[in-house]
Design a protein around this motif. Sequence first.
Motif, mmCIF file in Angstrom:
data_model
loop_
_atom_site.group_PDB
_atom_site.id
_atom_site.type_symbol
_atom_site.label_atom_id
_atom_site.label_comp_id
_atom_site.label_asym_id
_atom_site.label_seq_id
_atom_site.Cartn_x
_atom_site.Cartn_y
_atom_site.Cartn_z
ATOM 1 N N VAL A 57 0.854 -1.190 0.000
ATOM 2 C CA VAL A 57 0.000 0.000 0.000
ATOM 3 C C VAL A 57 0.885 1.233 0.000
ATOM 4 C CG1 VAL A 57 -1.919 -1.120 1.196
ATOM 5 C CG2 VAL A 57 -0.176 0.056 2.533
ATOM 6 N N CYS A 58 0.420 2.273 -0.664
ATOM 7 C CA CYS A 58 1.166 3.531 -0.697
ATOM 8 C C CYS A 58 0.551 4.499 0.312
ATOM 9 C CB CYS A 58 1.140 4.145 -2.090
ATOM 10 S SG CYS A 58 1.881 5.776 -2.131
ATOM 11 N N PRO A 59 1.335 4.976 1.287
ATOM 12 C CA PRO A 59 0.776 5.838 2.331
ATOM 13 C C PRO A 59 0.416 7.235 1.822
ATOM 14 C CG PRO A 59 3.150 5.664 2.572
ATOM 15 C CD PRO A 59 2.770 4.722 1.476
ATOM 16 N N VAL A 60 0.934 7.622 0.664
ATOM 17 C CA VAL A 60 0.698 8.984 0.184
ATOM 18 C C VAL A 60 -0.606 9.075 -0.604
ATOM 19 C CG1 VAL A 60 1.614 10.870 -1.198
ATOM 20 C CG2 VAL A 60 3.159 9.478 0.178
ATOM 21 N N CYS A 61 -0.743 8.229 -1.623
ATOM 22 C CA CYS A 61 -1.915 8.358 -2.493
ATOM 23 C C CYS A 61 -2.957 7.271 -2.215
ATOM 24 C CB CYS A 61 -1.495 8.303 -3.949
ATOM 25 S SG CYS A 61 -0.802 6.719 -4.425
ATOM 26 N N HIS A 62 -2.673 6.359 -1.267
ATOM 27 C CA HIS A 62 -3.606 5.299 -0.885
ATOM 28 C C HIS A 62 -3.888 4.311 -2.009
ATOM 29 C CE1 HIS A 62 -5.344 7.743 2.741
ATOM 30 N NE2 HIS A 62 -4.028 7.759 2.672
ATOM 31 N N SER A 63 -2.958 4.170 -2.952
ATOM 32 C CA SER A 63 -3.150 3.119 -3.949
ATOM 33 C C SER A 63 -2.587 1.812 -3.392
ATOM 34 C CB SER A 63 -2.480 3.505 -5.270
ATOM 35 O OG SER A 63 -1.104 3.696 -5.083
ATOM 36 N N ILE A 64 -3.086 0.708 -3.939
ATOM 37 C CA ILE A 64 -2.671 -0.609 -3.450
ATOM 38 C C ILE A 64 -2.144 -1.435 -4.613
ATOM 39 C CG2 ILE A 64 -4.308 -0.615 -1.532
ATOM 40 C CD1 ILE A 64 -6.164 -2.301 -3.232
ATOM 41 N N SER A 65 -1.290 -2.420 -4.283
ATOM 42 C CA SER A 65 -0.714 -3.228 -5.351
ATOM 43 C C SER A 65 -0.652 -4.682 -4.937
ATOM 44 C CB SER A 65 0.686 -2.732 -5.683
ATOM 45 O OG SER A 65 1.298 -3.615 -6.602
ATOM 46 N N ASP A 66 -0.877 -5.553 -5.907
ATOM 47 C CA ASP A 66 -0.733 -6.987 -5.669
ATOM 48 C C ASP A 66 0.645 -7.466 -6.121
ATOM 49 O OD1 ASP A 66 -0.995 -6.645 -8.332
ATOM 50 O OD2 ASP A 66 -2.606 -8.095 -8.625
ATOM 51 N N GLY A 67 1.541 -6.527 -6.399
ATOM 52 C CA GLY A 67 2.862 -6.892 -6.880
ATOM 53 C C GLY A 67 2.972 -6.787 -8.391
ATOM 54 N N LYS A 68 1.822 -6.652 -9.063
ATOM 55 C CA LYS A 68 1.854 -6.534 -10.530
ATOM 56 C C LYS A 68 1.510 -5.126 -10.957
ATOM 57 C CE LYS A 68 0.914 -11.353 -11.294
ATOM 58 N NZ LYS A 68 -0.194 -12.271 -11.051
ATOM 59 N N ARG A 69 0.361 -4.641 -10.531
ATOM 60 C CA ARG A 69 0.031 -3.264 -10.882
ATOM 61 C C ARG A 69 -0.609 -2.547 -9.703
ATOM 62 N NH1 ARG A 69 -5.275 -2.216 -13.267
ATOM 63 N NH2 ARG A 69 -4.211 -0.541 -14.330
ATOM 64 N N TRP A 70 -0.561 -1.236 -9.783
ATOM 65 C CA TRP A 70 -1.092 -0.407 -8.707
ATOM 66 C C TRP A 70 -2.473 0.091 -9.093
ATOM 67 C CZ3 TRP A 70 1.428 0.822 -4.038
ATOM 68 C CH2 TRP A 70 2.737 0.344 -3.941
ATOM 69 N N VAL A 71 -3.420 0.010 -8.159
ATOM 70 C CA VAL A 71 -4.765 0.520 -8.426
ATOM 71 C C VAL A 71 -5.223 1.375 -7.247
ATOM 72 C CG1 VAL A 71 -5.508 -1.344 -9.950
ATOM 73 C CG2 VAL A 71 -5.775 -1.594 -7.483
ATOM 74 N N LEU A 72 -6.151 2.272 -7.532
ATOM 75 C CA LEU A 72 -6.718 3.113 -6.478
ATOM 76 C C LEU A 72 -7.977 2.442 -5.944
ATOM 77 C CD1 LEU A 72 -6.292 6.637 -8.052
ATOM 78 C CD2 LEU A 72 -5.290 5.860 -5.904
ATOM 79 N N ASP A 73 -7.999 2.199 -4.637
ATOM 80 C CA ASP A 73 -9.179 1.591 -4.020
ATOM 81 C C ASP A 73 -9.158 1.978 -2.538
ATOM 82 O OD1 ASP A 73 -11.172 0.043 -2.958
ATOM 83 O OD2 ASP A 73 -10.731 -1.702 -4.216
ATOM 84 N N GLU A 74 -9.849 3.045 -2.199
ATOM 85 C CA GLU A 74 -9.775 3.598 -0.850
ATOM 86 C C GLU A 74 -10.274 2.605 0.201
ATOM 87 O OE1 GLU A 74 -8.324 6.456 -0.017
ATOM 88 O OE2 GLU A 74 -8.779 6.117 2.111
ATOM 89 N N LYS A 75 -11.360 1.910 -0.112
ATOM 90 C CA LYS A 75 -11.946 0.974 0.842
ATOM 91 C C LYS A 75 -10.968 -0.152 1.173
ATOM 92 C CE LYS A 75 -16.626 -0.781 1.343
ATOM 93 N NZ LYS A 75 -17.765 -1.308 0.579
ATOM 94 N N GLU A 76 -10.388 -0.699 0.107
ATOM 95 C CA GLU A 76 -9.421 -1.790 0.266
ATOM 96 C C GLU A 76 -8.177 -1.281 0.993
ATOM 97 O OE1 GLU A 76 -10.327 -4.615 -0.296
ATOM 98 O OE2 GLU A 76 -8.557 -5.912 -0.467
ATOM 99 N N TYR A 77 -7.782 -0.048 0.716
ATOM 100 C CA TYR A 77 -6.613 0.536 1.394
ATOM 101 C C TYR A 77 -6.839 0.591 2.901
ATOM 102 C CZ TYR A 77 -3.347 3.975 3.205
ATOM 103 O OH TYR A 77 -2.409 4.616 3.968
ATOM 104 N N GLN A 78 -8.033 1.061 3.307
ATOM 105 C CA GLN A 78 -8.335 1.176 4.733
ATOM 106 C C GLN A 78 -8.277 -0.184 5.425
ATOM 107 O OE1 GLN A 78 -8.324 3.841 6.344
ATOM 108 N NE2 GLN A 78 -8.425 5.292 4.641
#
Length: 193
Positions: A57-78
Amino acid sequence: MRRVRSPIVRPGTKAILPGRVHPTWHDTQWSIQGDGHQMEFPLRRYESPGAAPVTMVCPVCHSISDGKRWVLDEKEYQRLRRDPKVRVQLCPADTRIQRQMYDGEIVLKGSWMKDHKDELLNFIRNEEQRAMANNPMARLAAVQDREDQIYILTTSQSLARRIGAGLKSAFKGRLTVQRLPYENFTRVRWARD
Ligand SMILES: [Zn+2]
């Protein structure tokens, strides 16, 4: 591999926006250890890549990654940020912004532009949001409202090109796109008088 720990922007160099500080932390590291470190930030805390947890997870923009690509998902980030197995790491876009590595530049000029700055800035922000739906790593790194121009730096070449093309089709004007192949950098100029 030899690792040299040094601050991201070395003391003594000024973090000036826009443009790069030469030599950047990246340039220095590159000459020391090749390009193997490029996507590692912060420096890897695990001995082998397999030992590292894959979810990030990225603490700045709250995007998350499964190791392949980064996606924006606020709910999943929380949810993920409370999970101790999840690795907290800057995403590639925020890494580039922090290291002041930009891939694109857009300059807006002209007398018509001066009277329509708000409209143009809104358009550009919207274009960024649309681009981020496909690729959250395409960002505007800096937006500066200068006297006679608007100056923008982007983290991806495609976003600079996309905004240039969007300005041309929505507001007419003159568009110049210049790719600097040896620097992986795209310069976009747009003007309307
Ligand atoms: Zn991020």
